[in-house]
Design a protein around this motif. Structure first.
Motif, mmCIF file in Angstrom:
data_model
loop_
_atom_site.group_PDB
_atom_site.id
_atom_site.type_symbol
_atom_site.label_atom_id
_atom_site.label_comp_id
_atom_site.label_asym_id
_atom_site.label_seq_id
_atom_site.Cartn_x
_atom_site.Cartn_y
_atom_site.Cartn_z
ATOM 1 N N LEU A 297 1.944 5.161 16.359
ATOM 2 C CA LEU A 297 2.434 5.989 15.589
ATOM 3 C C LEU A 297 1.424 6.348 14.667
ATOM 4 O O LEU A 297 0.920 7.958 14.802
ATOM 5 C CB LEU A 297 3.900 6.167 14.401
ATOM 6 C CG LEU A 297 5.030 6.018 14.996
ATOM 7 C CD1 LEU A 297 5.759 5.551 14.029
ATOM 8 C CD2 LEU A 297 5.193 7.164 16.361
ATOM 9 N N GLN A 298 0.639 6.492 14.071
ATOM 10 C CA GLN A 298 -0.486 6.877 13.166
ATOM 11 C C GLN A 298 -1.487 7.485 14.185
ATOM 12 O O GLN A 298 -2.504 8.285 14.126
ATOM 13 C CB GLN A 298 -1.232 5.875 12.213
ATOM 14 C CG GLN A 298 -0.165 5.161 11.503
ATOM 15 C CD GLN A 298 -0.640 4.177 9.829
ATOM 16 O OE1 GLN A 298 -2.005 3.403 10.078
ATOM 17 N NE2 GLN A 298 -0.821 4.250 9.203
ATOM 18 N N SER A 299 -1.739 6.525 15.222
ATOM 19 C CA SER A 299 -2.912 6.979 16.229
ATOM 20 C C SER A 299 -2.272 8.009 17.133
ATOM 21 O O SER A 299 -2.935 8.938 17.306
ATOM 22 C CB SER A 299 -2.922 5.995 16.892
ATOM 23 O OG SER A 299 -3.831 6.658 18.320
ATOM 24 N N ARG A 300 -1.409 8.591 17.101
ATOM 25 C CA ARG A 300 -0.316 9.816 17.745
ATOM 26 C C ARG A 300 0.088 10.975 16.520
ATOM 27 O O ARG A 300 -0.489 11.977 17.372
ATOM 28 C CB ARG A 300 0.408 9.065 18.400
ATOM 29 C CG ARG A 300 0.510 8.215 19.466
ATOM 30 C CD ARG A 300 -0.182 8.486 20.601
ATOM 31 N NE ARG A 300 0.200 9.939 21.905
ATOM 32 C CZ ARG A 300 -0.411 10.140 22.753
ATOM 33 N NH1 ARG A 300 -0.988 9.719 23.227
ATOM 34 N NH2 ARG A 300 0.043 11.360 22.809
ATOM 35 N N LEU A 301 0.283 10.808 16.027
ATOM 36 C CA LEU A 301 0.222 11.755 14.983
ATOM 37 C C LEU A 301 -1.040 12.323 13.764
ATOM 38 O O LEU A 301 -1.201 12.759 13.303
ATOM 39 C CB LEU A 301 1.793 11.095 14.075
ATOM 40 C CG LEU A 301 2.742 11.229 14.798
ATOM 41 C CD1 LEU A 301 4.435 10.460 14.296
ATOM 42 C CD2 LEU A 301 2.658 12.454 15.822
ATOM 43 N N CYS A 302 -1.465 10.858 13.303
ATOM 44 C CA CYS A 302 -2.473 11.409 12.404
ATOM 45 C C CYS A 302 -4.258 10.915 12.234
ATOM 46 O O CYS A 302 -4.800 10.772 11.788
ATOM 47 C CB CYS A 302 -2.144 10.285 10.711
ATOM 48 S SG CYS A 302 -0.309 10.299 10.149
ATOM 49 N N ASP A 303 -4.198 10.953 13.870
ATOM 50 C CA ASP A 303 -5.750 11.450 13.788
ATOM 51 C C ASP A 303 -5.720 12.421 13.713
ATOM 52 O O ASP A 303 -5.715 13.779 14.792
ATOM 53 C CB ASP A 303 -5.748 10.877 15.537
ATOM 54 C CG ASP A 303 -6.985 10.900 15.753
ATOM 55 O OD1 ASP A 303 -7.313 11.041 15.151
ATOM 56 O OD2 ASP A 303 -7.705 10.163 17.108
ATOM 57 N N ARG A 304 -6.598 12.431 12.743
ATOM 58 C CA ARG A 304 -7.717 13.401 12.363
ATOM 59 C C ARG A 304 -8.704 13.849 13.261
ATOM 60 O O ARG A 304 -10.036 14.744 12.974
ATOM 61 C CB ARG A 304 -7.518 13.904 11.090
ATOM 62 C CG ARG A 304 -6.212 13.943 10.406
ATOM 63 C CD ARG A 304 -6.387 14.296 9.329
ATOM 64 N NE ARG A 304 -4.819 14.052 7.857
ATOM 65 C CZ ARG A 304 -4.565 14.867 8.546
ATOM 66 N NH1 ARG A 304 -4.433 16.652 8.854
ATOM 67 N NH2 ARG A 304 -2.598 14.983 7.942
ATOM 68 N N THR A 305 -9.271 13.146 13.874
ATOM 69 C CA THR A 305 -11.030 13.219 14.389
ATOM 70 C C THR A 305 -11.353 14.227 14.967
ATOM 71 O O THR A 305 -10.286 14.673 16.162
ATOM 72 C CB THR A 305 -11.560 12.101 15.274
ATOM 73 O OG1 THR A 305 -10.975 10.622 14.526
ATOM 74 C CG2 THR A 305 -12.627 11.717 15.800
ATOM 75 N N ARG A 306 -12.130 14.651 14.357
ATOM 76 C CA ARG A 306 -12.338 16.149 15.284
ATOM 77 C C ARG A 306 -14.376 16.552 15.266
ATOM 78 O O ARG A 306 -14.855 15.464 14.624
ATOM 79 C CB ARG A 306 -12.821 17.552 14.386
ATOM 80 C CG ARG A 306 -11.175 18.139 13.524
ATOM 81 C CD ARG A 306 -10.651 18.320 14.263
ATOM 82 N NE ARG A 306 -8.985 18.805 14.224
ATOM 83 C CZ ARG A 306 -7.687 17.589 14.324
ATOM 84 N NH1 ARG A 306 -7.745 16.728 15.288
ATOM 85 N NH2 ARG A 306 -6.777 17.958 14.151
ATOM 86 N N ILE A 307 -14.505 17.013 16.882
ATOM 87 C CA ILE A 307 -15.815 16.824 17.502
ATOM 88 C C ILE A 307 -16.451 18.185 16.777
ATOM 89 O O ILE A 307 -15.656 19.494 17.617
ATOM 90 C CB ILE A 307 -15.699 16.934 18.750
ATOM 91 C CG1 ILE A 307 -15.011 15.794 19.429
ATOM 92 C CG2 ILE A 307 -17.249 17.173 18.862
ATOM 93 C CD1 ILE A 307 -15.306 15.153 20.828
ATOM 94 N N GLY A 308 -17.579 18.101 15.743
ATOM 95 C CA GLY A 308 -18.227 19.088 15.033
ATOM 96 C C GLY A 308 -19.257 19.394 15.762
ATOM 97 O O GLY A 308 -20.107 18.381 16.410
ATOM 98 N N GLU A 309 -20.029 20.651 15.247
ATOM 99 C CA GLU A 309 -21.578 21.087 14.901
ATOM 100 C C GLU A 309 -22.346 20.342 14.815
ATOM 101 O O GLU A 309 -21.650 20.113 13.114
ATOM 102 C CB GLU A 309 -21.814 22.407 15.054
ATOM 103 C CG GLU A 309 -23.561 23.202 15.823
ATOM 104 C CD GLU A 309 -23.220 24.443 15.655
ATOM 105 O OE1 GLU A 309 -24.247 25.120 15.481
ATOM 106 O OE2 GLU A 309 -22.169 24.709 14.946
#
Length: 349
Positions: A297-309
């Motif tokens: 559930l944490q992986s599905r709902l709380c994954d805040r990984t972002r790909i930035g510049e």
């Protein structure tokens, strides 16, 4: 005990397959059981869809096919929960078409899962490129089979739900029961061949211990074990509907309450039966421990990984033996260690 009341009279007008007014409580029982079993199947399908979403089981072709089977079984269960048996009309025709279409779609996906396993294991053919063909067959063939009685005008009240009417018995068996049991027989033959081939290969792998070979043996057994039950559960939930329809064909004016009850008790259970087979996967249950569910559930709902510049900082090159290992890790300056003796390897992305 006299149980007639306006409600039972109303149910009698809708549940037209019993011809006596004194026992119209049977109609209430039939419709109640139909809704209950349909609801159980609906819940089973929702559970499967949730687990597939939670554990991300929709990447491989086999997983996608099980997902499609679950979707078809879900909409099939909706047809059984739609309500009472409707009188003749467009709503009744729609319910009959819907039920026939998704019954066929669920059956088609079970057949294709069997075919896919047969091609992979027995014929050793890669089926990844067959994805679109599978979808065309699983959704296209049912469209033809469900639309033929509609175009002929053969849909109407047929007991606890709308389907092909009792005046067209040959169409009932030609559209559904004969193909159903023929396909079930073929699937059982396929699985018998698959199991024989799997056993032969596992016997041929006996000898010197080979970790990769042992892994393949375990993977092969685990893959076949749950899938082989899909035809079996379809056979089990289709026996009483077949017997009841045969009784209707021979005694159209004398429907059997017990057979009808068994019919509505088993026919809507496709979705629940599929959920039961899905639950035979031990790997799935190992991942459904409290800790596993929390992490998923944490992986599905709380994954805040972002790909930035990426903004490169100041880079300096130095000899490895000149680097002070006590430097603070939070230093903004990126240090790339270089040595003339270093061999660069491609470690992948």
């Amino acid at each position: 005990m006299d149980i007639q009341n306006p409600k039972s009279t109303s149910n009698d007008s809708r549940c037209v397959f019993f011809n006596t007014d004194s026992e119209d409580y049977r109609c209430v029982w039939i419709l109640t059981v139909k809704r209950a079993t349909g609801t159980f199947s609906l819940v089973g399908c929702l559970f499967m869809l949730f687990i597939i979403w939670l554990l991300r089981r929709y990447h491989s072709l086999a997983q996608k096919m099980i997902l499609s089977l679950t979707v078809a079984a879900f909409f099939d269960s909706v047809a059984y929960v739609m309500g009472e048996s409707h009188p003749e009309g467009s709503l009744c025709d729609f319910q009959a078409w819907w039920l026939t279409y998704f019954d066929w779609s669920a059956l088609a996906w079970v057949c294709l899962i069997t075919l896919n396993l047969y091609l992979n294991l027995v014929r050793e053919i890669s089926t990844k490129r067959y994805d679109m063909l599978y979808h065309l067959m699983a959704w296209g063939v049912p469209l033809v089979m469900a639309s033929l009685p509609l175009l002929k005008g053969y849909y109407g009240p047929a007991g606890a739900w709308c389907w092909i009417t009792a005046d067209h018995v040959a169409w009932r068996f030609g559209i559904w029961y004969v193909p159903l049991f023929s396909l079930i027989f073929l699937m059982i033959c396929c699985y018998a061949r698959i199991i024989c081939v799997a056993n032969e290969r596992m016997q041929s792998w006996l000898g010197t211990f080979n970790p990769e070979r042992e892994r393949r043996k375990v993977s092969l057994a685990e893959e076949i074990k749950p899938l082989k039950w899909y035809p079996s559960v379809y056979l089990l939930v289709s026996i009483f509907p077949l017997i009841n329809r045969l009784h209707n064909a021979f005694y159209p004016q004398d429907p059997s309450f017990s057979l009808t009850l068994l019919h509505v008790l088993s026919a809507p259970l496709h979705g629940l039966a599929n959920a039961f087979v899905f639950g035979l996967d031990r790997d799935c249950w190992r991942l459904l421990s409290p800790t596993g569910i929390q992490m998923a559930l944490q992986s599905r709902l709380c994954d805040r990984t972002r790909i930035g510049e990426y903004h490169p900082g100041a880079v300096r090159y130095t000899q490895a033996d000149l680097v002070d290992l006590s430097d603070d890790d939070d230093d903004d300056t990126n240090v790339l260690f270089y040595s003339p003796d270093m061999t660069l390897k491609d470690r992948g992305p």
